[in-house]
Design a protein around this motif. Structure first.
Motif, PDB file in Angstrom:
ATOM      1  N   LYS A 182      33.554  41.329  39.012  1.00 19.08           N
ATOM      2  CA  LYS A 182      34.014  43.167  38.974  1.00 19.08           C
ATOM      3  C   LYS A 182      35.057  43.344  39.329  1.00 19.08           C
ATOM      4  N   PRO A 190      28.237  46.908  30.454  1.00 23.39           N
ATOM      5  CA  PRO A 190      27.003  47.288  30.785  1.00 23.39           C
ATOM      6  C   PRO A 190      27.019  45.906  31.757  1.00 23.39           C
ATOM      7  N   VAL A 191      27.010  45.387  31.664  1.00 25.50           N
ATOM      8  CA  VAL A 191      27.268  43.469  32.393  1.00 25.50           C
ATOM      9  C   VAL A 191      28.239  43.365  32.669  1.00 25.50           C
ATOM     10  N   GLN A 193      30.440  40.392  33.452  1.00 26.34           N
ATOM     11  CA  GLN A 193      30.211  38.739  32.999  1.00 26.34           C
ATOM     12  C   GLN A 193      32.043  39.192  32.548  1.00 26.34           C
ATOM     13  N   ILE A 287      27.850  34.815  34.059  1.00 29.60           N
ATOM     14  CA  ILE A 287      27.499  36.063  34.390  1.00 29.60           C
ATOM     15  C   ILE A 287      27.133  36.028  35.554  1.00 29.60           C
ATOM     16  N   THR A 288      27.465  37.141  36.360  1.00 26.97           N
ATOM     17  CA  THR A 288      27.026  37.206  37.927  1.00 26.97           C
ATOM     18  C   THR A 288      25.383  37.210  38.261  1.00 26.97           C
ATOM     19  N   ASN A 289      25.251  36.135  38.672  1.00 28.10           N
ATOM     20  CA  ASN A 289      23.825  36.208  39.550  1.00 28.10           C
ATOM     21  C   ASN A 289      22.956  35.208  38.383  1.00 28.10           C
TER      22      ASN A 289
END
Lengths: 374, 347
Positions: A182, A190-191, A193, A287-289
């Motif tokens: 982040k 929006p994502v 990543q 990509i987070t999570n």
């Protein structure tokens, strides 16, 4: 009389379950046979549950099989699903060989995956793709190893239980990567990543046009390497000695704390590679999570493999098969994929709890005795 | 004997083949108007937001348009590409819909592999000739909410409304999409009441409710009595602040009244159900077109909930919304264009 025992204990399927369970409870059944029968048993119980839920068993398993092996694409899909589990399963198994329970593979694979992505993106196109891929894999393994070394050290020197410390570090690993992405590495949008990894610096497709990458080859190589270390080197022998009986190993002159740290480092490095294999071979970015719990499923894989490196291979493949097959079962037979998660759970139950098999055996004797009269 | 058995097998296979064909033909007779497959976002059904709304739209299309549908609820991001591919591979679906912006990567790859398959994606853009991307005219939603807030702030006899003619909006980030919302909001409020002052600030994050709350409290202190949240999860702080100080908040994207039933005045809605319905309708009527489709009030892609809005204001808002729908009012999508637009549209 028989109705008293309910649906599960009646019919030919139940007889198969009982007979198999009875066989399982016999002493001297080999590990491989034991796991294989446990899987079959779970599939039979799964069939009963599918039928009980009002679906067609044939439809379900035909779709399961087709989704897992029906075409090159589907087969590749099974292998893709199995790849991260191969690493995480191996990771948990290695630690277990030293008597350690690494519950932190999830966090370790996150830091590994991010480290790989960062190395590829930072090195830039001036460095040849092969070099970038190799360095990225090294970075992924290193990052996972570092996150696991802490619990290893705390266990060896301070006696802090590794289950607690690795569980806690999962949060650190997952949230740290989210924070870094982040704050510093986010691609606008929006994502949360990183940008896409360039085509030349990814793990290439193993079968062109499908989604299985060279990651699975790496996974098999890791299995071979770990098996060699454990069985053919003195370090590996010492690790296993600590796992069997730490006090005896120490008496025999083994550096117990050192071996504990080493086993955790190996375990963490392999878990880190799980993240690298997904980031570089499947998603092509961090990509987070992104992980649905590969690290935790790895524990189940290791249990089914009875913590043997070679056992991880069929165990991971089975889980990959259930996932990709379950997906098309849901897609084309409209049967919830959750039923396959259930089958996974039953497999684990049977492997992890041999007492359960004995219970079935006792029941089947009871059934045999009362069967004549009822 | 062996020959007989063999030929028996051949006949058996042939018979099976005929049976399969017959079944295939008979199901072909009762063919639906169209077959649609949907890949939901990983949140899954039951999220009371994007996925559930999309599912409702799909079910409505089944009932009203006579389509047959199939859907998948992926559990991980890695599954998107496989699911889209598996649907496309059957070559049986007239349209495959991706719900949510995080499917863009997967759809980019799969749409290139199946150039004859029609795809749709909601809330983001995938630039491919066989993909219809549905996005929203955010400024129109802002306009409607601005009109409501602008009229509401002059009401008397409501303890949640103060004498000052000040309203506010808290945006998630200083990006074009949010600024289009804010521009519409300002235009709407000042269009109905030129004396209204509109405050705006940005949280700088989508998931920081604490900061969202701080910024909202600052706006309340500056005289605002209605604050709209256009800030994702950070906006939960906006609603919390309104509840604690007994002012009004305006929700976003879905109906958020349940969070503070006495303090959520209305919600700026994104109607995913209508969007998916529109996409399916366009395929059936042969109007499918790749590229960007911008949905607004006219297409019922955006809207508001009447919630706590007084009836007289609802009537005024609906009248103005009609003007937007007819094209009489074209809402500005940049904050710096609002002044000029207001001058041009002075009543």
């Amino acid at each position: 009389m028989g109705t008293r025992e309910g649906d599960l204990s009646r019919g030919p399927a139940a007889r198969v379950v009982r007979r198999a369970a009875g066989w399982l409870a016999r002493p001297g059944v080999s590990d491989i046979a034991y796991s294989a029968v446990a899987v079959l048993l779970a599939l039979v119980i799964g069939a009963i549950l599918i039928a009980a839920s009002g679906y067609s068993v044939i439809d379900a398993y035909a779709n399961l099989f087709d989704g897992a092996f029906g075409s090159i694409y589907n087969l590749a899909n099974t292998l893709m699903m199995a790849t991260p589990l191969l690493f995480t399963g191996l990771s948990v198994a290695v630690a277990f060989q030293c008597g350690l329970f690494n519950v932190g593979a999830e966090g370790q694979l996150y830091v590994g995956g991010l480290a790989s992505a960062v190395v590829v993106l930072v090195l830039g196109p001036a460095v040849p793709g092969v070099v970038r891929v190799l360095l990225a894999l090294v970075a992924g393994a290193l990052a996972g190893a570092v996150l696991a070394a802490g619990p290893g050290y705390m266990k060896a020197r301070l006696g802090a239980h590794e289950v607690i410390t690795t569980i806690m570090l999962n949060y650190v690993g997952i949230l740290l990567t989210t924070f870094l992405v982040k704050t510093y590495l986010k691609e606008p949008g929006p994502v949360d990543q990183t940008p896409l990894l360039p085509v030349g610096a990814r793990l290439p497709e193993l079968i062109p046009g499908t989604r299985v990458s060279w990651g699975i080859v790496l996974g098999v190589a890791a299995v071979v390497a770990v098996d060699y270390i454990l069985r053919r080197t003195s370090v590996g022998y010492e690790i296993q000695a600590v796992g069997r009986n730490a006090a005896a190993a120490e008496y025999a002159g083994v550096n117990v704390p050192g071996r504990i740290v080493l086993a955790m480092v190996m375990s963490g490095a392999i878990a880190g590679l799980a993240g690298s294999s997904v980031v570089m071979g499947t998603l092509y970015r961090f990509i987070t999570n992104f992980s649905p719990g590969y690290g935790f499923t790895g524990i189940a894989v290791a249990v089914l493999a009875r913590n043997k490196p070679w056992g991880v291979l069929p165990a991971a493949l089975l889980f990959g098969m259930l996932q990709s097959g379950g997906m098309s079962m849901q897609l084309f037979a409209r049967i919830p994929a959750d039923l396959m998660t259930l089958v996974q759970g039953i497999v684990i139950l049977f492997v992890a709890a041999p007492a359960l098999a004995s219970m079935f055996l006792a029941r089947s004797r009871f059934g045999a005795r009362t069967g004549g009269r009822g | 004997m062996a020959v007989f058995r063999k030929s028996g097998m051949v006949w058996g296979v042939a018979l099976l083949f005929v049976l399969v064909l017959a079944v295939g033909v008979s199901t072909g007779v009762a063919a639906p108007k169209a077959r649609v497959a949907v890949v939901f976002a990983t949140g899954g059904l039951g999220d009371k937001s994007f996925n559930d709304s999309g599912f409702a739209g799909l079910k409505r299309a089944e009932k009203e348009l006579g389509i047959e549908s199939q859907y998948a609820e992926p559990q991980q991001i890695a599954e998107y590409e496989t699911l889209l591919t598996q649907f496309a591979q059957t070559r049986k679906y007239d349209l495959i819909v991706s719900i949510g912006f995080d499917q863009a990567d997967a759809l980019k790859v799969v749409s290139a592999k199946f150039p004859n398959q029609k795809f749709a994606i909601i809330d983001t853009v995938v630039d491919a000739p066989n993909v219809a991307s549905y996005v929203y005219k955010e400024q129109e939603r802002g306009f409607v909410l601005g009109v409501i807030a602008g009229l509401m702030t002059t009401k008397t006899g409501d303890p949640r409304i103060n004498p000052e003619k000040v309203i506010g909006v808290v945006g998630g980030m200083d990006i074009p999409l949010i600024n289009a919302n804010i521009a519409g909001y300002m235009a709407g409020a000042k269009y109905v009441n030129p004396d209204v002052e509109v405050l705006y600030s940005y949280v700088g994050a989508w998931a920081d409710p604490a900061k969202g709350k701080e910024l909202t409290l600052v706006q309340f202190n500056q005289g605002a009595d209605i604050v709209w949240q256009a800030a994702g999860r950070s906006g939960l702080g906006v609603i919390k602040a309104a509840e604690e100080t007994n002012h009004y908040a305006i929700g976003a994207d879905s109906d958020q009244c349940y969070l503070a039933p006495k303090n959520v005045l209305t919600n700026g809605m994104k109607f995913v159900d209508n969007t998916i319905y529109t996409a399916i309708e366009q395929v059936i009527s042969g109007k499918f077109k790749g590229g960007i489709h911008v949905l607004g009030l006219a297409e019922k892609g955006l809207g508001y909930t009447t919630s706590l809005v007084p009836a007289d204001i609802v009537a005024k808002v609906d009248a103005l919304a009609q003007k937007v729908i007819s094209g009489e009012l074209a809402i500005p999508d940049k904050i710096q264009d609002v002044e000029a637009w207001l001058k041009a549209h002075k009543k």
